[in-house]
Motif scaffolding. Structure first.
Motif, PDB file in Angstrom:
ATOM      1  N   ASN A 167     117.133   8.395  20.230  1.00 55.77           N
ATOM      2  CA  ASN A 167     118.809   9.174  20.725  1.00 55.77           C
ATOM      3  C   ASN A 167     118.743   9.941  20.876  1.00 55.77           C
ATOM      4  OD1 ASN A 167     117.370   7.971  17.118  1.00 55.77           O
ATOM      5  ND2 ASN A 167     119.535   8.650  17.415  1.00 55.77           N
ATOM      6  N   TYR A 169     120.181  13.744  19.871  1.00 56.58           N
ATOM      7  CA  TYR A 169     120.348  14.167  18.641  1.00 56.58           C
ATOM      8  C   TYR A 169     120.990  15.626  18.964  1.00 56.58           C
ATOM      9  CZ  TYR A 169     116.303  16.495  21.975  1.00 56.58           C
ATOM     10  OH  TYR A 169     115.938  16.906  23.442  1.00 56.58           O
ATOM     11  N   TYR A 194     112.536   5.225  19.845  1.00 52.57           N
ATOM     12  CA  TYR A 194     112.171   5.684  18.928  1.00 52.57           C
ATOM     13  C   TYR A 194     113.389   5.877  17.870  1.00 52.57           C
ATOM     14  CZ  TYR A 194     109.184   9.384  16.679  1.00 52.57           C
ATOM     15  OH  TYR A 194     108.570  10.356  15.514  1.00 52.57           O
ATOM     16  N   ASN A 195     113.032   5.556  16.743  1.00 54.50           N
ATOM     17  CA  ASN A 195     114.169   5.678  15.720  1.00 54.50           C
ATOM     18  C   ASN A 195     114.075   6.559  14.593  1.00 54.50           C
ATOM     19  OD1 ASN A 195     116.637   5.669  14.270  1.00 54.50           O
ATOM     20  ND2 ASN A 195     116.289   4.214  12.656  1.00 54.50           N
ATOM     21  N   PRO A 197     115.059   9.067  12.349  1.00 58.59           N
ATOM     22  CA  PRO A 197     116.356   9.792  12.024  1.00 58.59           C
ATOM     23  C   PRO A 197     116.417  11.741  11.388  1.00 58.59           C
ATOM     24  CG  PRO A 197     116.520   7.788  10.959  1.00 58.59           C
ATOM     25  CD  PRO A 197     115.826   7.875  11.257  1.00 58.59           C
ATOM     26  N   THR A 200     116.392  13.472  13.783  1.00 54.88           N
ATOM     27  CA  THR A 200     118.112  13.256  15.142  1.00 54.88           C
ATOM     28  C   THR A 200     118.902  13.731  14.334  1.00 54.88           C
ATOM     29  OG1 THR A 200     118.089  10.643  15.310  1.00 54.88           O
ATOM     30  CG2 THR A 200     116.473  11.879  16.958  1.00 54.88           C
ATOM     31  N   ASP A 203     120.631   7.805  12.157  1.00 57.94           N
ATOM     32  CA  ASP A 203     119.928   6.669  12.308  1.00 57.94           C
ATOM     33  C   ASP A 203     120.213   5.192  13.863  1.00 57.94           C
ATOM     34  OD1 ASP A 203     118.343   4.422  11.470  1.00 57.94           O
ATOM     35  OD2 ASP A 203     119.419   3.214  10.145  1.00 57.94           O
ATOM     36  N   ILE A 204     120.047   5.081  14.456  1.00 53.50           N
ATOM     37  CA  ILE A 204     119.924   3.798  15.380  1.00 53.50           C
ATOM     38  C   ILE A 204     120.011   2.829  14.758  1.00 53.50           C
ATOM     39  CG2 ILE A 204     119.498   2.644  16.953  1.00 53.50           C
ATOM     40  CD1 ILE A 204     117.344   5.165  18.266  1.00 53.50           C
ATOM     41  N   VAL A 221     110.518  -1.426  19.422  1.00 51.49           N
ATOM     42  CA  VAL A 221     111.331   0.085  18.300  1.00 51.49           C
ATOM     43  C   VAL A 221     110.009   0.154  17.748  1.00 51.49           C
ATOM     44  CG1 VAL A 221     112.900   0.968  17.109  1.00 51.49           C
ATOM     45  CG2 VAL A 221     113.103  -1.656  18.091  1.00 51.49           C
ATOM     46  N   GLU A 223     109.329   2.632  14.960  1.00 50.57           N
ATOM     47  CA  GLU A 223     110.155   2.883  13.458  1.00 50.57           C
ATOM     48  C   GLU A 223     110.463   3.193  12.433  1.00 50.57           C
ATOM     49  OE1 GLU A 223     113.467   3.157  11.725  1.00 50.57           O
ATOM     50  OE2 GLU A 223     114.000   1.385  13.407  1.00 50.57           O
TER      51      GLU A 223
END
Length: 365
Positions: A167, A169, A194-195, A197, A200, A203-204, A221, A223
């Motif tokens: 996501n 960043y 790709y999550n 946090p 990035t 969080d997604i 995902v 995760e």
């Protein structure tokens, strides 16, 4: 002024100027603005680099079934260029030991330190050399939607089987913006979101993934939030790979994850395959946990770069800002290798604790 002309700039008295409507004495001027020709305004001009050829395309279900995907390390020559000979050896070892996919140019592969030319070249090289034996997943994500679209078009054009997308960043965006960002690339082919946090800063959330899962190209995902999140997705039929090596055993056997996208498998691909394929094995997991903790003592890929150099699999060359782990940690790695068994690790040379002077740090390459 001559120098400016060399860069395509013109002075006001140059013959080469953009034309403006000519003013006549008898014309009542209502506005002093120059009006652009209407033909210059073309809405929806962008057309995707789409191919209609499908016979060699990868089915999304083929990606969903992968259990061991290695986030492959990118080795360097002393001048900072890619060491393709060492890279090829490392990928071959992954194939021989049962890894089913590789992430090219991910965080571990230092895609963040590559130009897009380097990035796409390495994806194409991997497909060309190994695409028949292992799934090649190119990290073509970006915090810029424009760059993510362009890189993903190029990645699929050179034959990658799937894309990995992070996501946006740093600048971050709204949840609606996250969804729009991923939707702009999902139509191109199989995609893993790709999550992470911790990298990035955002969080997604599951509601975004549930919305995106309506697209059949969403393979799943990667995760990193934890196993409760993994369980939430698997309970709703969404494929998940653990992004945390130290949680992947429990994630696989207790929370329904399909497998792992792993850093540790660079070092012990056979043991990671055993961990993902041969049922619950708490003894093996406990044996590997100290190695996993060592690898992530400092931010990835510092640990894996140091380890592969000490195993003689890659040259001890680091692109800054990454630097090797200190001597005390390098000595600790030698001990870990002996405890687990050198025969389980990649490479054929004896493990050694390198001196500080053995490493090459490169800032410009």
């Amino acid at each position: 002024m001559a120098a400016l002309k060399g860069y395509g700039l013109c002075s006001m008295d140059s013959a080469l100027q953009f034309p403006c409507p000519r003013r006549f004495d008898g014309y009542k001027r209502r506005s002093s603005k120059c009006v652009s020709p209407k033909a210059a305004v073309v809405p929806n001009f962008h057309l995707p680099m789409r191919s209609l050829e499908v016979k060699n395309r990868t089915n999304t279900d083929d990606i969903k079934s992968l259990r061991v995907i290695t986030a492959i390390k990118t080795p360097y020559l002393p001048d900072g260029r890619f060491d393709l000979e060492s890279y090829d050896d490392l990928v071959n070892i992954q194939i021989q030991n049962g890894a089913e996919g590789v992430i090219v140019g991910g965080t571990t592969g230092e895609g963040q330190l590559m130009s897009w030319d380097e990035h796409i070249m390495l994806i194409g090289h991997t497909v060309n050399c190994f695409g028949a034996s292992i799934k090649v997943i190119g990290n073509t994500g970006s915090n810029s939607t424009r760059e993510a679209i362009h890189a993903t078009e190029q990645g699929f054009a050179v034959g990658m089987h799937a894309a990995l997308h992070i996501n946006p960043y740093y600048g971050k965006t709204s949840i609606e913006g996250l969804i729009a960002h991923f939707q702009s690339v999902l139509h191109m082919g199989p995609t893993i979101i790709y999550n992470v946090p911790g990298r990035t800063g955002q969080d997604i959330p599951p509601r975004a993934i549930f919305k995106l899962s309506q697209n059949t190209n969403l393979a799943g995902v990667k995760e990193c939030v934890g196993n409760k999140r993994v369980e939430e997705y698997t309970d709703n039929g969404i494929v998940v790979w653990s992004g945390n090596d130290d949680e992947c055993h429990d994630s696989r056997w207790d929370y329904g994850a399909t497998g792992v996208i792993s850093v540790t498998s660079n070092l012990v691909p056979g043991l990671m395959r055993k961990l993902m394929f041969e049922g619950r094995n708490s003894s093996l997991n406990s044996k590997l946990l100290p190695l996993m903790a060592w690898l992530f003592h400092e931010p990835n890929p510092i640990g894996i770069n140091t380890a592969l150099a000490q195993l003689g699999v890659s040259r001890p060359v680091f692109r800054l800002p990454y630097v090797p782990l200190p001597l005390s940690k390098r000595l600790e790695f030698v001990k870990l290798v002996k405890e687990i068994g050198r025969e389980h690790f990649v490479g054929e040379k004896d493990v050694q604790a390198l001196d500080d002077d053995d490493f090459i740090l490169i800032g410009r390459y």
